[in-house]
Design an enzyme around this catalytic site. Structure first.
Site, short mmCIF file in Angstrom:
data_model
loop_
_atom_site.label_atom_id
_atom_site.label_comp_id
_atom_site.label_asym_id
_atom_site.label_seq_id
_atom_site.Cartn_x
_atom_site.Cartn_y
_atom_site.Cartn_z
N GLY A 1 12.77 -3.16 -21.24
CA GLY A 1 13.01 -3.23 -22.69
C GLY A 1 12.91 -4.68 -23.11
O GLY A 1 13.83 -5.46 -22.89
N THR B 1 12.24 3.53 -25.78
CA THR B 1 12.19 2.89 -27.11
C THR B 1 13.35 3.32 -28.01
O THR B 1 13.95 4.37 -27.81
CB THR B 1 10.87 3.25 -27.81
OG1 THR B 1 10.75 4.67 -27.82
CG2 THR B 1 9.68 2.64 -27.09
N GLY C 1 6.74 -3.83 -20.17
CA GLY C 1 6.04 -2.87 -21.02
C GLY C 1 5.16 -3.54 -22.05
O GLY C 1 4.08 -4.06 -21.75
N THR C 2 5.65 -3.58 -23.28
CA THR C 2 4.89 -4.11 -24.42
C THR C 2 4.30 -5.50 -24.15
O THR C 2 3.21 -5.82 -24.65
CB THR C 2 5.82 -4.15 -25.65
OG1 THR C 2 6.27 -2.80 -25.89
CG2 THR C 2 5.12 -4.66 -26.88
N ASN D 1 5.62 2.51 -31.84
CA ASN D 1 4.54 3.40 -31.40
C ASN D 1 4.89 4.86 -31.63
O ASN D 1 6.05 5.26 -31.56
CB ASN D 1 4.17 3.14 -29.92
CG ASN D 1 4.91 4.01 -28.96
OD1 ASN D 1 4.59 5.19 -28.77
ND2 ASN D 1 5.95 3.46 -28.34
N CYS E 1 11.94 11.11 -24.68
CA CYS E 1 10.91 11.03 -25.70
C CYS E 1 11.32 11.87 -26.90
O CYS E 1 11.74 13.01 -26.76
CB CYS E 1 9.59 11.57 -25.15
SG CYS E 1 8.28 11.40 -26.34
N GLY F 1 9.51 -3.98 -27.22
CA GLY F 1 9.19 -5.41 -27.32
C GLY F 1 10.43 -6.29 -27.44
O GLY F 1 11.57 -5.81 -27.32
N ASN G 1 11.02 11.45 -17.85
CA ASN G 1 11.22 11.00 -19.23
C ASN G 1 12.03 12.08 -19.96
O ASN G 1 11.51 13.12 -20.32
CB ASN G 1 9.85 10.80 -19.89
CG ASN G 1 9.97 10.30 -21.31
OD1 ASN G 1 11.07 10.05 -21.80
ND2 ASN G 1 8.83 10.14 -21.97
C1 LIG Z 1 2.33 2.41 -26.36
C2 LIG Z 1 3.52 2.87 -25.57
C3 LIG Z 1 3.45 4.08 -24.87
C4 LIG Z 1 4.56 4.52 -24.11
N1 LIG Z 1 4.46 5.68 -23.41
C5 LIG Z 1 5.52 6.09 -22.65
C6 LIG Z 1 5.44 7.28 -21.87
O1 LIG Z 1 4.41 7.97 -21.81
N2 LIG Z 1 6.55 7.66 -21.16
C7 LIG Z 1 7.70 6.91 -21.17
O2 LIG Z 1 8.69 7.29 -20.51
N3 LIG Z 1 7.79 5.76 -21.88
C8 LIG Z 1 6.74 5.35 -22.61
N4 LIG Z 1 6.83 4.18 -23.34
C9 LIG Z 1 8.08 3.39 -23.29
C10 LIG Z 1 7.96 2.21 -22.33
O3 LIG Z 1 7.69 2.64 -21.00
C11 LIG Z 1 9.24 1.35 -22.34
O4 LIG Z 1 10.34 2.13 -21.94
C12 LIG Z 1 9.55 0.77 -23.71
O5 LIG Z 1 8.37 0.35 -24.35
C13 LIG Z 1 10.53 -0.41 -23.63
O6 LIG Z 1 10.02 -1.46 -22.85
P1 LIG Z 1 9.21 -2.71 -23.48
O7 LIG Z 1 10.03 -3.23 -24.62
O8 LIG Z 1 9.05 -3.67 -22.36
O9 LIG Z 1 7.89 -2.16 -23.96
C14 LIG Z 1 5.74 3.72 -24.10
C15 LIG Z 1 5.79 2.52 -24.81
C16 LIG Z 1 4.70 2.08 -25.53
C17 LIG Z 1 4.80 0.77 -26.27
#
Ligand SMILES: Cc1cc2nc3c(=O)[nH]c(=O)nc-3n(C[C@H](O)[C@H](O)[C@H](O)COP(=O)(O)O)c2cc1C
Length: 308
Positions: A246, A196, A268-269, A72, A133, A220, A130
């Site tokens: 994660g 991520t 998350g994902t 993303n 980022c 993911g 955060n």
């Molecule tokens: C579409 C999308 C938007 C995200 N936006 C944020 C965000 O605004 N702030 C943040 O700290 N993490 C954000 N993340 C990261 C997620 O919160 C998470 O840390 C990351 O996706 C890993 O977890 P997962 O594999 O379960 O998705 C975002 C992830 C995705 C996929």
């Protein structure tokens, strides 16, 4: 709900009815999934990352699927903190939701003002900082990759809030333990990991990177082993609780994360693939505990260290 199993956790002062949260950016502001998941059934909802000013986000492609993960490049699109406070928080207040607000800034002063504004609001249970980022930089460096800058952000937020602070770490560093320790010294109440990983995709048609920013964030199932390793390592060097996330896609992933050292987990994902997954994980945790003769979910936290 079987009363023999206690799924409640006190996560850095936040009373969660179960250890399952939903991750920032993947569950909107908590009510979008309402038709399938009641956000008040969850341990906590970490809302989409907020900045001081509204942001349109990045241009071009924003999401790209890979065989076992999602790339993303949203670019922190959000309506800004004032809009959130005036228009969205009011709706969330009417429900019994544990709201944790994820904040991002380009400068220390922005983190300070975000913390100050949000701390005046009722019904926010915690702030997730955060620092990880790729868009958030000080002098060209993302805060979360440098222990001193990370310390400064945490300390600045601490000076401007009485709410529990959860600092969200990036895995894109050589040694995540050093950053985790800096957060603890800066006064964080808890850590969440991981954000991520840096990745990219190439278009065979245009023969160029798919994303305008070239690099995007991978999440993911592909990142679960890395997240587990980070939680396992960090939980051995800090005394603050950890929210592990994660790649958690089912109850077994969640249990592994808790055994690795997480006191709470976030999904998350996986919400995009299966919108009811968080509910299924809560039910699955209860069943696992009953099957294993565990009466309190906290018995599982960090068990892998003791079994090592
Ligand atoms: C579409 C999308 C938007 C995200 N936006 C944020 C965000 O605004 N702030 C943040 O700290 N993490 C954000 N993340 C990261 C997620 O919160 C998470 O840390 C990351 O996706 C890993 O977890 P997962 O594999 O379960 O998705 C975002 C992830 C995705 C996929």
């Amino acid at each position: 709900m079987n009363n023999c199993v206690d799924l409640r956790v006190n996560f850095a002062g936040i009373n969660m009815k179960n250890p399952v949260a939903v991750a920032s950016g993947t569950f909107g502001f908590g009510t979008e999934y309402q038709p399938v998941v009641d956000p008040s059934d969850l341990g906590a909802v970490v809302v989409k990352g907020l900045t001081l000013e509204p942001r349109d986000g990045n241009t071009g492609t924003r999401l790209y699927e890979t065989p076992s993960g999602l790339l993303n490049s949203i670019g922190l699109m959000n309506p800004g903190v004032d809009y959130f406070i005036d228009n969205i928080l009011e709706t969330l207040k009417q429900r019994d939701i544990n709201v944790i607000v994820n904040i991002s800034g380009n400068k220390l002063e922005e983190y300070a003002r975000l913390a100050e504004k949000l701390s005046k609001c009722e019904n926010i249970k915690g702030l997730e900082i955060n620092v990880s980022c790729p868009n958030v930089k000080k002098g060209g460096l993302a805060f979360g990759v440098d222990p001193e800058l990370t310390f400064d952000v945490v300390n600045t937020v601490k000076d401007n809030t009485d709410l529990p602070i959860i600092t969200k770490l990036t895995p894109n560093v050589t040694d995540i333990k050093t950053i985790a320790r800096a957060c603890e010294q800066g006064g964080t109440s808890a850590l969440s990991l991981i954000n991520t990983l840096k990745g990219m995709a190439i278009s065979l048609d245009s023969k160029k990177p798919v994303f305008d920013n070239e690099v995007a964030g991978l999440s993911g199932p592909a990142i679960k082993p890395i997240a587990l390793r980070c939680v396992f390592e960090v939980s051995q060097v800090v005394n603050v609780p950890i929210m592990g996330l994660g790649g958690i896609s089912n109850v077994n992933d969640a249990i592994e994360m808790i055994i690795a050292g997480a006191s709470a987990i976030a999904v998350g994902t996986a919400n995009f693939m299966n919108p009811t997954v968080s509910k299924e994980i809560i039910e699955g945790l209860e069943k696992y505990c009953i099957d294993e003769g565990i009466t309190d979910i906290e018995e599982l936290v960090g068990l892998s260290h003791r079994n090592n």
